[in-house]
Every structure is written in structure tokens, then in C-alpha cells.
Scaffold this motif. Structure first.
Motif, short mmCIF file in Angstrom:
data_model
loop_
_atom_site.label_atom_id
_atom_site.label_comp_id
_atom_site.label_asym_id
_atom_site.label_seq_id
_atom_site.Cartn_x
_atom_site.Cartn_y
_atom_site.Cartn_z
N GLN A 1 0.84 -1.21 0.00
CA GLN A 1 0.00 0.00 0.00
C GLN A 1 0.87 1.25 0.00
O GLN A 1 0.59 2.22 -0.71
CB GLN A 1 -0.90 0.02 1.24
N TRP A 2 1.93 1.23 0.80
CA TRP A 2 2.81 2.40 0.88
C TRP A 2 3.51 2.63 -0.46
O TRP A 2 3.61 3.76 -0.93
CB TRP A 2 3.81 2.24 2.01
N SER A 3 3.99 1.57 -1.08
CA SER A 3 4.67 1.70 -2.37
C SER A 3 3.73 2.27 -3.42
O SER A 3 4.13 3.12 -4.23
CB SER A 3 5.20 0.34 -2.84
N ALA A 4 2.48 1.82 -3.43
CA ALA A 4 1.49 2.33 -4.38
C ALA A 4 1.22 3.82 -4.12
O ALA A 4 1.13 4.62 -5.07
CB ALA A 4 0.20 1.53 -4.30
N PHE A 5 1.11 4.21 -2.86
CA PHE A 5 0.88 5.61 -2.50
C PHE A 5 2.04 6.48 -2.99
O PHE A 5 1.83 7.52 -3.63
CB PHE A 5 0.70 5.75 -0.99
N VAL A 6 3.27 6.06 -2.70
CA VAL A 6 4.45 6.84 -3.11
C VAL A 6 4.51 6.95 -4.63
O VAL A 6 4.79 8.02 -5.17
CB VAL A 6 5.74 6.22 -2.52
N ALA A 7 4.22 5.87 -5.34
CA ALA A 7 4.24 5.90 -6.81
C ALA A 7 3.20 6.89 -7.34
O ALA A 7 3.47 7.66 -8.27
CB ALA A 7 3.98 4.51 -7.37
N ASP A 8 2.01 6.91 -6.73
CA ASP A 8 0.97 7.85 -7.15
C ASP A 8 1.38 9.30 -6.89
O ASP A 8 1.15 10.17 -7.71
CB ASP A 8 -0.35 7.56 -6.44
N VAL A 9 2.00 9.55 -5.74
CA VAL A 9 2.45 10.91 -5.42
C VAL A 9 3.51 11.34 -6.43
O VAL A 9 3.47 12.46 -6.94
CB VAL A 9 2.99 11.00 -3.98
N LYS A 10 4.46 10.47 -6.72
CA LYS A 10 5.51 10.81 -7.69
C LYS A 10 4.94 11.07 -9.07
O LYS A 10 5.34 11.99 -9.76
CB LYS A 10 6.57 9.70 -7.74
N ALA A 11 3.97 10.25 -9.50
CA ALA A 11 3.34 10.43 -10.80
C ALA A 11 2.60 11.77 -10.85
O ALA A 11 2.70 12.50 -11.83
CB ALA A 11 2.38 9.28 -11.10
N ASN A 12 1.88 12.11 -9.79
CA ASN A 12 1.17 13.39 -9.74
C ASN A 12 2.14 14.55 -9.75
O ASN A 12 1.90 15.56 -10.39
CB ASN A 12 0.27 13.45 -8.50
N ASP A 13 3.26 14.41 -9.05
CA ASP A 13 4.27 15.46 -9.00
C ASP A 13 4.82 15.72 -10.40
O ASP A 13 5.02 16.86 -10.79
CB ASP A 13 5.39 15.06 -8.03
N ARG A 14 5.03 14.67 -11.17
CA ARG A 14 5.52 14.83 -12.54
C ARG A 14 4.47 15.52 -13.40
O ARG A 14 4.79 16.34 -14.25
CB ARG A 14 5.90 13.48 -13.14
N THR B 1 2.08 17.64 -12.41
CA THR B 1 1.81 19.02 -12.00
C THR B 1 3.05 19.87 -11.95
O THR B 1 2.98 21.06 -11.62
CB THR B 1 1.14 19.05 -10.61
N GLY B 2 4.19 19.29 -12.24
CA GLY B 2 5.44 20.05 -12.17
C GLY B 2 5.83 20.40 -10.75
O GLY B 2 6.54 21.37 -10.50
N GLY B 3 5.36 19.59 -9.78
CA GLY B 3 5.70 19.82 -8.39
C GLY B 3 4.80 20.80 -7.68
O GLY B 3 5.02 21.14 -6.53
N HIS B 4 3.73 21.24 -8.36
CA HIS B 4 2.80 22.20 -7.75
C HIS B 4 1.52 21.49 -7.34
O HIS B 4 1.02 20.63 -8.04
CB HIS B 4 2.47 23.31 -8.74
N THR B 5 1.02 21.88 -6.20
CA THR B 5 -0.25 21.34 -5.73
C THR B 5 -1.24 22.46 -5.54
O THR B 5 -0.85 23.63 -5.42
CB THR B 5 -0.08 20.58 -4.40
N ALA B 6 -2.52 22.11 -5.52
CA ALA B 6 -3.55 23.15 -5.36
C ALA B 6 -3.58 23.66 -3.95
O ALA B 6 -3.19 23.07 -3.03
CB ALA B 6 -4.90 22.56 -5.73
#
Length: 73
Positions: free
Chosen positions: A53-66, A68-73
């Protein structure tokens, strides 16, 4: 079973002022990752995730970061 988390370390993404910090710890024998509030330390409630579960979460965060260019709402 009660997990015994070791090697707690602060997230590199935590705020520099120490106000919004989380720590990650692991229980290698149980294959569990724990997340807790740095300010509360050992008395903080711990959110526990399986290593998968943790690995999947980290992968999703990294994919989202790519995406959004590192920007979050």
C-alpha cells in the motif's frame, strides 16, 4: 498483532518550521510502514500501511508530482 516501528525519520517534504511534519517508521518483520505526527512523537497515533500500500501511494504521489510540475492546489 502490534507493529513495532523503528528508524523513524522526518519527511523531506515536511515544512521547514516544524509545524507540518510527519515521520515514517518501519516494522520490517511485519512488512508495515507507519506514519505519525512529528510534534507528538512517541505518543502520536500511527497510521499503518502494508509495504505494498505504501509503495502504491508513493508511486501515485511521484506520478502526480511529474504531472503538476511539483505544484499542488
Amino acid at each position: 498483532m502490534t507493529a513495532t516501528f523503528k528508524n523513524w525519520h522526518k519527511s523531506s517534504y515536511s515544512g521547514g518550521s516544524g509545524e507540518d511534519c510527519v515521520e515514517q517508521g518501519v516494522d520490517m518483520a511485519a512488512g508495515v510502514v507507519g506514519i505519525r505526527d512529528t510534534k507528538k512523537g512517541g505518543v502520536s497515533p500511527v497510521l499503518a500501511f502494508s509495504s505494498g500500500q505504501w509503495s502504491a501511494f508513493v508511486a501515485d504521489v511521484k506520478a502526480n508530482d511529474r504531472l503538476t510540475g511539483g505544484h499542488t492546489a
